[in-house]
Design a protein around this motif. Structure first.
Motif, PDB file in Angstrom:
ATOM      1  N   THR A   6       0.844  -1.195   0.000  1.00  0.00           N
ATOM      2  CA  THR A   6       0.000   0.000   0.000  1.00  0.00           C
ATOM      3  C   THR A   6       0.879   1.245   0.000  1.00  0.00           C
ATOM      4  OG1 THR A   6      -0.180   0.279   2.406  1.00  0.00           O
ATOM      5  CG2 THR A   6      -1.692  -1.287   1.356  1.00  0.00           C
ATOM      6  N   GLY A   7       0.292   2.329  -0.514  1.00  0.00           N
ATOM      7  CA  GLY A   7       1.101   3.539  -0.660  1.00  0.00           C
ATOM      8  C   GLY A   7       2.217   3.342  -1.652  1.00  0.00           C
ATOM      9  N   ALA A   8       1.942   2.615  -2.732  1.00  0.00           N
ATOM     10  CA  ALA A   8       2.998   2.185  -3.655  1.00  0.00           C
ATOM     11  C   ALA A   8       3.535   3.308  -4.532  1.00  0.00           C
ATOM     12  CB  ALA A   8       2.493   1.034  -4.530  1.00  0.00           C
ATOM     13  N   MET A   9       2.892   4.466  -4.511  1.00  0.00           N
ATOM     14  CA  MET A   9       3.457   5.621  -5.197  1.00  0.00           C
ATOM     15  C   MET A   9       4.227   6.527  -4.238  1.00  0.00           C
ATOM     16  SD  MET A   9       3.298   6.125  -8.470  1.00  0.00           S
ATOM     17  CE  MET A   9       2.800   5.062  -9.821  1.00  0.00           C
ATOM     18  N   GLY A  10       4.323   6.130  -2.974  1.00  0.00           N
ATOM     19  CA  GLY A  10       5.101   6.890  -2.008  1.00  0.00           C
ATOM     20  C   GLY A  10       6.574   6.529  -2.082  1.00  0.00           C
ATOM     21  N   HIS A  11       7.369   7.221  -1.277  1.00  0.00           N
ATOM     22  CA  HIS A  11       8.822   7.048  -1.313  1.00  0.00           C
ATOM     23  C   HIS A  11       9.232   5.598  -1.078  1.00  0.00           C
ATOM     24  CE1 HIS A  11      12.955   8.372   0.541  1.00  0.00           C
ATOM     25  NE2 HIS A  11      13.107   7.771  -0.605  1.00  0.00           N
ATOM     26  N   VAL A  12       8.838   5.046   0.071  1.00  0.00           N
ATOM     27  CA  VAL A  12       9.247   3.687   0.402  1.00  0.00           C
ATOM     28  C   VAL A  12       8.463   2.664  -0.414  1.00  0.00           C
ATOM     29  CG1 VAL A  12       9.477   1.988   2.251  1.00  0.00           C
ATOM     30  CG2 VAL A  12       9.893   4.408   2.730  1.00  0.00           C
ATOM     31  N   GLY A  13       7.169   2.887  -0.559  1.00  0.00           N
ATOM     32  CA  GLY A  13       6.340   1.926  -1.284  1.00  0.00           C
ATOM     33  C   GLY A  13       6.828   1.686  -2.697  1.00  0.00           C
ATOM     34  N   TYR A  14       7.141   2.757  -3.418  1.00  0.00           N
ATOM     35  CA  TYR A  14       7.582   2.595  -4.801  1.00  0.00           C
ATOM     36  C   TYR A  14       8.914   1.848  -4.865  1.00  0.00           C
ATOM     37  CZ  TYR A  14       8.759   3.532  -9.645  1.00  0.00           C
ATOM     38  OH  TYR A  14       9.086   3.383 -10.972  1.00  0.00           O
ATOM     39  N   GLU A  15       9.815   2.156  -3.946  1.00  0.00           N
ATOM     40  CA  GLU A  15      11.115   1.483  -3.964  1.00  0.00           C
ATOM     41  C   GLU A  15      10.990  -0.003  -3.629  1.00  0.00           C
ATOM     42  OE1 GLU A  15      14.120   2.906  -5.038  1.00  0.00           O
ATOM     43  OE2 GLU A  15      12.538   4.248  -5.739  1.00  0.00           O
ATOM     44  N   ILE A  16      10.040  -0.360  -2.767  1.00  0.00           N
ATOM     45  CA  ILE A  16       9.810  -1.784  -2.490  1.00  0.00           C
ATOM     46  C   ILE A  16       9.265  -2.478  -3.721  1.00  0.00           C
ATOM     47  CG2 ILE A  16       8.304  -3.383  -1.228  1.00  0.00           C
ATOM     48  CD1 ILE A  16       8.725  -1.666   1.239  1.00  0.00           C
ATOM     49  N   VAL A  17       8.286  -1.860  -4.364  1.00  0.00           N
ATOM     50  CA  VAL A  17       7.715  -2.455  -5.579  1.00  0.00           C
ATOM     51  C   VAL A  17       8.795  -2.598  -6.645  1.00  0.00           C
ATOM     52  CG1 VAL A  17       6.034  -2.130  -7.425  1.00  0.00           C
ATOM     53  CG2 VAL A  17       5.392  -1.615  -5.070  1.00  0.00           C
ATOM     54  N   ARG A  18       9.605  -1.572  -6.814  1.00  0.00           N
ATOM     55  CA  ARG A  18      10.672  -1.637  -7.812  1.00  0.00           C
ATOM     56  C   ARG A  18      11.654  -2.765  -7.500  1.00  0.00           C
ATOM     57  NH1 ARG A  18      15.699   0.519  -8.566  1.00  0.00           N
ATOM     58  NH2 ARG A  18      15.648   1.628  -6.572  1.00  0.00           N
ATOM     59  N   SER A  19      11.966  -2.938  -6.221  1.00  0.00           N
ATOM     60  CA  SER A  19      12.920  -3.972  -5.816  1.00  0.00           C
ATOM     61  C   SER A  19      12.386  -5.374  -6.068  1.00  0.00           C
ATOM     62  CB  SER A  19      13.255  -3.797  -4.331  1.00  0.00           C
ATOM     63  OG  SER A  19      14.143  -4.784  -3.888  1.00  0.00           O
ATOM     64  N   LEU A  20      11.086  -5.558  -5.912  1.00  0.00           N
ATOM     65  CA  LEU A  20      10.500  -6.899  -5.995  1.00  0.00           C
ATOM     66  C   LEU A  20       9.760  -7.178  -7.305  1.00  0.00           C
ATOM     67  CD1 LEU A  20       8.988  -7.249  -2.396  1.00  0.00           C
ATOM     68  CD2 LEU A  20      11.094  -8.269  -3.278  1.00  0.00           C
ATOM     69  N   ALA A  21       9.757  -6.210  -8.212  1.00  0.00           N
ATOM     70  CA  ALA A  21       8.879  -6.293  -9.386  1.00  0.00           C
ATOM     71  C   ALA A  21       9.074  -7.564 -10.204  1.00  0.00           C
ATOM     72  CB  ALA A  21       9.084  -5.068 -10.276  1.00  0.00           C
ATOM     73  N   ARG A  22      10.282  -8.083 -10.267  1.00  0.00           N
ATOM     74  CA  ARG A  22      10.545  -9.268 -11.092  1.00  0.00           C
ATOM     75  C   ARG A  22      10.698 -10.545 -10.259  1.00  0.00           C
ATOM     76  NH1 ARG A  22      11.444  -7.876 -16.315  1.00  0.00           N
ATOM     77  NH2 ARG A  22      11.834  -5.657 -16.716  1.00  0.00           N
ATOM     78  N   GLU A  23      10.424 -10.430  -8.955  1.00  0.00           N
ATOM     79  CA  GLU A  23      10.627 -11.589  -8.094  1.00  0.00           C
ATOM     80  C   GLU A  23       9.344 -12.292  -7.683  1.00  0.00           C
ATOM     81  OE1 GLU A  23      12.960 -10.676  -4.692  1.00  0.00           O
ATOM     82  OE2 GLU A  23      14.617  -9.812  -5.857  1.00  0.00           O
ATOM     83  N   ARG A  24       8.235 -11.556  -7.619  1.00  0.00           N
ATOM     84  CA  ARG A  24       6.989 -12.142  -7.140  1.00  0.00           C
ATOM     85  C   ARG A  24       5.817 -11.298  -7.619  1.00  0.00           C
ATOM     86  NH1 ARG A  24       8.104 -11.274  -0.806  1.00  0.00           N
ATOM     87  NH2 ARG A  24      10.214 -11.615  -1.577  1.00  0.00           N
ATOM     88  N   PRO A  25       4.608 -11.861  -7.609  1.00  0.00           N
ATOM     89  CA  PRO A  25       3.438 -11.050  -7.974  1.00  0.00           C
ATOM     90  C   PRO A  25       3.223  -9.928  -6.965  1.00  0.00           C
ATOM     91  CG  PRO A  25       2.923 -13.400  -8.008  1.00  0.00           C
ATOM     92  CD  PRO A  25       4.253 -13.265  -7.347  1.00  0.00           C
ATOM     93  N   ILE A  26       3.044  -8.701  -7.473  1.00  0.00           N
ATOM     94  CA  ILE A  26       2.869  -7.531  -6.626  1.00  0.00           C
ATOM     95  C   ILE A  26       1.572  -6.818  -6.993  1.00  0.00           C
ATOM     96  CG2 ILE A  26       3.786  -5.268  -5.984  1.00  0.00           C
ATOM     97  CD1 ILE A  26       5.592  -7.375  -4.998  1.00  0.00           C
ATOM     98  N   ILE A  27       0.770  -6.516  -5.984  1.00  0.00           N
ATOM     99  CA  ILE A  27      -0.356  -5.605  -6.153  1.00  0.00           C
ATOM    100  C   ILE A  27       0.078  -4.284  -5.542  1.00  0.00           C
ATOM    101  CG2 ILE A  27      -2.795  -5.154  -5.707  1.00  0.00           C
ATOM    102  CD1 ILE A  27      -2.223  -7.641  -7.432  1.00  0.00           C
ATOM    103  N   ALA A  28       0.210  -3.261  -6.376  1.00  0.00           N
ATOM    104  CA  ALA A  28       0.701  -1.959  -5.938  1.00  0.00           C
ATOM    105  C   ALA A  28      -0.481  -1.018  -5.791  1.00  0.00           C
ATOM    106  CB  ALA A  28       1.722  -1.416  -6.936  1.00  0.00           C
ATOM    107  N   GLN A  29      -0.861  -0.735  -4.539  1.00  0.00           N
ATOM    108  CA  GLN A  29      -2.035   0.093  -4.269  1.00  0.00           C
ATOM    109  C   GLN A  29      -1.667   1.565  -4.243  1.00  0.00           C
ATOM    110  OE1 GLN A  29      -2.444   1.942  -1.251  1.00  0.00           O
ATOM    111  NE2 GLN A  29      -4.512   2.719  -1.691  1.00  0.00           N
ATOM    112  N   TYR A  30      -2.545   2.368  -4.827  1.00  0.00           N
ATOM    113  CA  TYR A  30      -2.423   3.817  -4.717  1.00  0.00           C
ATOM    114  C   TYR A  30      -3.830   4.379  -4.557  1.00  0.00           C
ATOM    115  CZ  TYR A  30      -3.996   3.963  -9.586  1.00  0.00           C
ATOM    116  OH  TYR A  30      -4.734   3.807 -10.733  1.00  0.00           O
TER     117      TYR A  30
END
Length: 322
Positions: A6-30
Protein backbone atom coordinates in the motif's frame (compact mmCIF):
# COMPACT_ATOMS: atom_id res chain seq x y z
CA UNK A 1 2.81 -15.44 -2.68
CA UNK A 2 1.04 -12.28 -3.87
CA UNK A 3 2.20 -9.25 -1.93
CA UNK A 4 0.09 -6.12 -1.50
CA UNK A 5 2.13 -2.95 -1.07
CA UNK A 6 0.00 0.00 0.00
CA UNK A 7 1.10 3.54 -0.66
CA UNK A 8 3.00 2.19 -3.66
CA UNK A 9 3.46 5.62 -5.20
CA UNK A 10 5.10 6.89 -2.01
CA UNK A 11 8.82 7.05 -1.31
CA UNK A 12 9.25 3.69 0.40
CA UNK A 13 6.34 1.93 -1.28
CA UNK A 14 7.58 2.59 -4.80
CA UNK A 15 11.12 1.48 -3.96
CA UNK A 16 9.81 -1.78 -2.49
CA UNK A 17 7.71 -2.46 -5.58
CA UNK A 18 10.67 -1.64 -7.81
CA UNK A 19 12.92 -3.97 -5.82
CA UNK A 20 10.50 -6.90 -5.99
CA UNK A 21 8.88 -6.29 -9.39
CA UNK A 22 10.54 -9.27 -11.09
CA UNK A 23 10.63 -11.59 -8.09
CA UNK A 24 6.99 -12.14 -7.14
CA UNK A 25 3.44 -11.05 -7.97
CA UNK A 26 2.87 -7.53 -6.63
CA UNK A 27 -0.36 -5.60 -6.15
CA UNK A 28 0.70 -1.96 -5.94
CA UNK A 29 -2.03 0.09 -4.27
CA UNK A 30 -2.42 3.82 -4.72
CA UNK A 31 -5.22 6.25 -4.00
CA UNK A 32 -4.93 9.83 -5.26
CA UNK A 33 -1.42 10.04 -6.66
CA UNK A 34 -0.50 8.05 -9.76
CA UNK A 35 2.52 8.64 -11.99
CA UNK A 36 1.98 6.69 -15.19
CA UNK A 37 5.61 6.89 -16.31
CA UNK A 38 6.86 5.49 -13.00
CA UNK A 39 4.32 2.67 -13.13
CA UNK A 40 5.23 1.78 -16.71
CA UNK A 41 8.93 1.78 -15.83
CA UNK A 42 8.40 -1.29 -13.64
CA UNK A 43 6.87 -3.34 -16.43
CA UNK A 44 4.01 -5.79 -16.59
CA UNK A 45 5.06 -7.76 -13.51
CA UNK A 46 3.29 -5.24 -11.27
CA UNK A 47 -0.48 -4.82 -11.04
CA UNK A 48 -1.34 -1.23 -10.13
CA UNK A 49 -4.69 -0.85 -8.39
CA UNK A 50 -6.45 2.16 -6.98
CA UNK A 51 -8.28 1.47 -3.73
CA UNK A 52 -9.70 3.54 -0.87
CA UNK A 53 -8.24 1.67 2.10
CA UNK A 54 -10.74 3.31 4.47
CA UNK A 55 -13.54 1.38 2.73
CA UNK A 56 -13.62 -2.21 3.99
CA UNK A 57 -15.54 -3.57 1.01
CA UNK A 58 -13.05 -2.12 -1.44
CA UNK A 59 -10.11 -3.58 0.48
CA UNK A 60 -11.80 -6.99 0.67
CA UNK A 61 -12.49 -7.09 -3.07
CA UNK A 62 -9.02 -5.93 -4.03
CA UNK A 63 -7.36 -8.62 -1.94
CA UNK A 64 -9.76 -11.45 -2.79
CA UNK A 65 -9.74 -10.76 -6.55
CA UNK A 66 -5.94 -10.68 -6.67
CA UNK A 67 -5.14 -13.55 -4.33
CA UNK A 68 -3.29 -11.39 -1.82
CA UNK A 69 -1.77 -13.33 1.06
CA UNK A 70 0.70 -10.82 2.50
CA UNK A 71 1.02 -7.07 2.82
CA UNK A 72 3.45 -4.27 3.58
CA UNK A 73 1.20 -1.41 4.66
CA UNK A 74 2.80 2.00 4.12
CA UNK A 75 -0.10 4.23 3.01
CA UNK A 76 -0.67 7.02 5.53
CA UNK A 77 -0.98 10.73 6.14
CA UNK A 78 2.73 10.95 6.57
CA UNK A 79 3.54 13.48 9.27
CA UNK A 80 2.23 16.01 11.76
CA UNK A 81 2.27 18.82 9.21
CA UNK A 82 -0.48 17.02 7.26
CA UNK A 83 -2.38 15.40 10.12
CA UNK A 84 -2.85 18.40 12.41
CA UNK A 85 -5.07 20.42 10.02
CA UNK A 86 -7.47 17.47 9.46
CA UNK A 87 -7.58 15.12 12.48
CA UNK A 88 -10.64 13.21 11.23
CA UNK A 89 -8.99 12.32 7.93
CA UNK A 90 -5.81 11.46 9.83
CA UNK A 91 -7.69 8.98 12.01
CA UNK A 92 -9.58 7.44 9.10
CA UNK A 93 -6.42 7.05 7.04
CA UNK A 94 -3.91 6.07 9.71
CA UNK A 95 -6.15 3.89 11.88
CA UNK A 96 -9.22 2.88 9.87
CA UNK A 97 -7.18 1.54 6.97
CA UNK A 98 -5.04 -0.54 9.35
CA UNK A 99 -8.12 -2.14 10.91
CA UNK A 100 -9.61 -2.88 7.49
CA UNK A 101 -6.44 -4.61 6.32
CA UNK A 102 -6.12 -6.58 9.55
CA UNK A 103 -9.70 -7.74 9.32
CA UNK A 104 -9.23 -8.88 5.72
CA UNK A 105 -6.01 -10.60 6.80
CA UNK A 106 -7.99 -12.38 9.52
CA UNK A 107 -10.83 -13.53 7.27
CA UNK A 108 -8.72 -14.37 4.22
CA UNK A 109 -6.01 -16.02 6.35
CA UNK A 110 -3.02 -14.08 5.11
CA UNK A 111 0.46 -15.36 5.71
CA UNK A 112 1.84 -12.04 6.98
CA UNK A 113 1.06 -8.33 7.38
CA UNK A 114 3.73 -5.70 8.12
CA UNK A 115 2.57 -2.30 9.33
CA UNK A 116 5.02 0.54 8.79
CA UNK A 117 5.08 2.86 11.78
CA UNK A 118 7.37 5.55 13.12
CA UNK A 119 9.51 6.78 15.98
CA UNK A 120 7.02 9.65 16.25
CA UNK A 121 4.94 7.47 18.58
CA UNK A 122 7.46 8.59 21.25
CA UNK A 123 7.48 12.09 22.71
CA UNK A 124 8.73 12.41 26.30
CA UNK A 125 11.78 10.15 26.21
CA UNK A 126 15.31 10.72 27.46
CA UNK A 127 17.32 11.57 24.32
CA UNK A 128 20.44 10.09 25.90
CA UNK A 129 18.92 6.61 26.22
CA UNK A 130 18.05 4.05 23.51
CA UNK A 131 14.35 3.42 22.91
CA UNK A 132 13.67 -0.30 23.20
CA UNK A 133 11.10 -2.18 21.16
CA UNK A 134 9.18 -2.83 24.40
CA UNK A 135 8.85 0.82 25.38
CA UNK A 136 5.19 1.98 25.39
CA UNK A 137 4.33 4.88 23.05
CA UNK A 138 3.53 8.26 24.59
CA UNK A 139 2.64 10.41 21.59
CA UNK A 140 0.33 13.40 21.89
CA UNK A 141 0.56 14.75 18.34
CA UNK A 142 -2.01 13.75 15.73
CA UNK A 143 0.43 11.83 13.55
CA UNK A 144 2.16 9.94 16.34
CA UNK A 145 -1.11 9.19 18.13
CA UNK A 146 -2.82 7.78 15.05
CA UNK A 147 0.20 5.63 14.25
CA UNK A 148 0.26 4.37 17.85
CA UNK A 149 -3.43 3.48 17.52
CA UNK A 150 -2.59 1.44 14.44
CA UNK A 151 0.09 -0.36 16.43
CA UNK A 152 -2.44 -1.19 19.14
CA UNK A 153 -4.76 -2.75 16.57
CA UNK A 154 -1.89 -4.85 15.19
CA UNK A 155 -1.23 -6.17 18.70
CA UNK A 156 -4.95 -6.82 19.29
CA UNK A 157 -5.50 -8.76 16.05
CA UNK A 158 -2.33 -10.73 16.68
CA UNK A 159 -3.38 -11.59 20.24
CA UNK A 160 -7.10 -12.14 19.74
CA UNK A 161 -7.25 -13.69 16.28
CA UNK A 162 -3.78 -15.08 15.67
CA UNK A 163 -3.18 -12.80 12.68
CA UNK A 164 0.50 -12.95 11.73
CA UNK A 165 1.02 -9.20 11.84
CA UNK A 166 3.76 -6.98 13.18
CA UNK A 167 4.61 -3.30 13.40
CA UNK A 168 7.97 -2.07 12.12
CA UNK A 169 8.84 1.42 13.35
CA UNK A 170 11.16 3.24 10.95
CA UNK A 171 13.31 6.23 11.83
CA UNK A 172 13.78 9.31 9.58
CA UNK A 173 14.00 7.91 6.04
CA UNK A 174 16.17 9.67 3.46
CA UNK A 175 17.56 8.97 0.00
CA UNK A 176 16.49 8.61 -3.64
CA UNK A 177 14.24 9.43 -5.34
CA UNK A 178 13.49 12.43 -3.10
CA UNK A 179 14.53 15.69 -4.80
CA UNK A 180 12.37 18.15 -2.88
CA UNK A 181 11.97 18.74 0.81
CA UNK A 182 9.95 20.06 3.71
CA UNK A 183 10.96 20.48 7.35
CA UNK A 184 9.23 17.18 8.06
CA UNK A 185 11.85 15.36 5.93
CA UNK A 186 14.64 16.56 8.17
CA UNK A 187 17.95 18.26 7.39
CA UNK A 188 19.58 15.81 4.96
CA UNK A 189 17.73 16.60 1.69
CA UNK A 190 17.95 20.41 1.90
CA UNK A 191 21.59 20.51 2.99
CA UNK A 192 22.69 17.99 0.36
CA UNK A 193 20.61 19.44 -2.47
CA UNK A 194 21.81 22.98 -1.76
CA UNK A 195 25.41 21.71 -1.74
CA UNK A 196 25.00 20.04 -5.13
CA UNK A 197 23.40 23.18 -6.54
CA UNK A 198 26.26 25.28 -5.20
CA UNK A 199 23.99 27.23 -2.86
CA UNK A 200 25.79 28.25 0.36
CA UNK A 201 23.98 27.61 3.64
CA UNK A 202 24.31 29.81 6.70
CA UNK A 203 21.82 28.37 9.20
CA UNK A 204 21.54 30.23 12.49
CA UNK A 205 20.68 27.03 14.37
CA UNK A 206 19.95 23.35 13.95
CA UNK A 207 23.34 21.71 14.41
CA UNK A 208 22.48 19.98 17.67
CA UNK A 209 19.38 18.26 16.34
CA UNK A 210 19.96 14.52 16.20
CA UNK A 211 18.01 11.53 14.91
CA UNK A 212 18.39 8.01 13.57
CA UNK A 213 18.53 8.75 9.85
CA UNK A 214 17.85 5.57 7.87
CA UNK A 215 18.91 5.26 4.23
CA UNK A 216 16.18 4.17 1.83
CA UNK A 217 17.98 0.99 0.70
CA UNK A 218 18.09 -0.20 4.31
CA UNK A 219 14.40 0.57 4.79
CA UNK A 220 13.43 -1.38 1.68
CA UNK A 221 15.64 -4.38 2.46
CA UNK A 222 14.52 -4.41 6.10
CA UNK A 223 10.80 -4.39 5.32
CA UNK A 224 11.23 -7.16 2.76
CA UNK A 225 13.17 -9.17 5.34
CA UNK A 226 10.29 -8.68 7.78
CA UNK A 227 7.57 -9.83 5.41
CA UNK A 228 9.68 -12.84 4.37
CA UNK A 229 10.99 -13.87 7.79
CA UNK A 230 10.14 -17.48 8.69
CA UNK A 231 8.73 -16.37 12.03
CA UNK A 232 8.11 -13.08 13.79
CA UNK A 233 7.99 -13.58 17.54
CA UNK A 234 6.89 -10.09 18.52
CA UNK A 235 4.28 -7.53 17.57
CA UNK A 236 6.65 -4.53 17.43
CA UNK A 237 10.10 -3.96 15.99
CA UNK A 238 12.51 -1.11 15.23
CA UNK A 239 14.25 -0.62 11.89
CA UNK A 240 16.87 2.06 12.43
CA UNK A 241 20.63 2.64 12.49
CA UNK A 242 22.44 1.79 15.73
CA UNK A 243 23.09 5.43 16.62
CA UNK A 244 21.75 8.94 16.09
CA UNK A 245 23.55 11.58 14.03
CA UNK A 246 23.54 15.35 14.55
CA UNK A 247 23.04 17.96 11.87
CA UNK A 248 26.68 18.93 12.42
CA UNK A 249 27.61 15.38 11.38
CA UNK A 250 25.29 15.60 8.39
CA UNK A 251 27.12 18.75 7.27
CA UNK A 252 30.45 16.95 7.57
CA UNK A 253 29.18 14.00 5.52
CA UNK A 254 27.83 16.36 2.84
CA UNK A 255 31.20 18.16 2.67
CA UNK A 256 32.84 14.76 2.08
CA UNK A 257 30.37 13.86 -0.67
CA UNK A 258 30.33 17.35 -2.25
CA UNK A 259 33.72 19.00 -1.59
CA UNK A 260 32.55 22.38 -2.97
CA UNK A 261 29.80 22.59 -0.31
CA UNK A 262 29.69 25.75 1.79
CA UNK A 263 27.80 25.01 4.99
CA UNK A 264 27.63 26.95 8.24
CA UNK A 265 25.27 25.82 11.00
CA UNK A 266 24.77 27.24 14.46
CA UNK A 267 23.96 25.32 17.66
CA UNK A 268 20.47 24.41 18.86
CA UNK A 269 17.77 22.13 17.46
CA UNK A 270 15.46 24.51 15.59
CA UNK A 271 13.98 24.30 13.01
CA UNK A 272 14.29 20.52 12.73
CA UNK A 273 12.45 19.85 15.99
CA UNK A 274 9.43 21.90 14.89
CA UNK A 275 7.30 18.78 14.56
CA UNK A 276 9.50 16.12 16.14
CA UNK A 277 11.36 16.24 19.48
CA UNK A 278 14.85 14.80 19.78
CA UNK A 279 14.72 11.13 20.79
CA UNK A 280 17.32 8.57 21.66
CA UNK A 281 18.38 5.94 19.10
CA UNK A 282 15.81 3.22 18.38
CA UNK A 283 17.17 -0.12 19.57
CA UNK A 284 16.29 -2.80 17.02
CA UNK A 285 17.91 -5.88 18.52
CA UNK A 286 14.76 -8.01 18.26
CA UNK A 287 14.28 -7.01 14.63
CA UNK A 288 17.82 -8.16 13.89
CA UNK A 289 17.28 -11.42 15.79
CA UNK A 290 13.99 -12.33 14.06
CA UNK A 291 14.71 -11.13 10.51
CA UNK A 292 18.48 -11.50 10.31
CA UNK A 293 18.68 -7.96 8.91
CA UNK A 294 20.67 -5.02 10.24
CA UNK A 295 21.15 -1.63 8.59
CA UNK A 296 24.18 -1.44 6.31
CA UNK A 297 24.57 2.28 5.58
CA UNK A 298 26.15 4.60 8.09
CA UNK A 299 25.56 8.34 7.60
CA UNK A 300 28.57 8.97 5.37
CA UNK A 301 27.79 5.96 3.17
CA UNK A 302 24.13 6.90 2.85
CA UNK A 303 24.76 10.54 2.03
CA UNK A 304 27.49 9.50 -0.37
CA UNK A 305 25.13 7.15 -2.22
CA UNK A 306 22.40 9.82 -2.24
CA UNK A 307 24.82 12.40 -3.64
CA UNK A 308 26.02 10.01 -6.35
CA UNK A 309 22.43 9.45 -7.44
CA UNK A 310 21.66 13.19 -7.50
CA UNK A 311 24.86 14.08 -9.36
CA UNK A 312 24.24 11.45 -12.05
CA UNK A 313 21.44 13.53 -13.56
CA UNK A 314 21.55 17.20 -12.54
CA UNK A 315 18.19 17.79 -14.23
CA UNK A 316 16.52 15.91 -11.39
CA UNK A 317 16.93 18.99 -9.23
CA UNK A 318 14.91 21.28 -11.50
CA UNK A 319 12.11 22.62 -9.34
CA UNK A 320 13.39 20.98 -6.15
CA UNK A 321 12.99 22.91 -2.90
CA UNK A 322 10.62 23.80 -0.16
Amino acid sequence: MTLLVTGAMGHVGYEIVRSLARERPIIAQYNRTFRAADAEALGAHVTWATCDLTDLGSVERLCRDNGVDSCIHLAAMANEMYCRPDPVAAFQTNVGAVVNLLDVARRQEWRRMIYGSTGSVFKDVDPSLPITEDQPPDADGLYGTTKACGEMMVRAFRAQFGVDAATVRISWIYGPPVVNYTFARGPIPPILIDAIRGVPRDDASGGDFSAGFTYIDDVVAGLIAAVDAPQLNRSTYHLAPPRNYTTFEIADAVRTAVPKAVIAIGPGAMPWNTFTPIRGPMDGRHFIADTGFRTRFDLEQGIGAYATWLLAEPGRLDGAGL
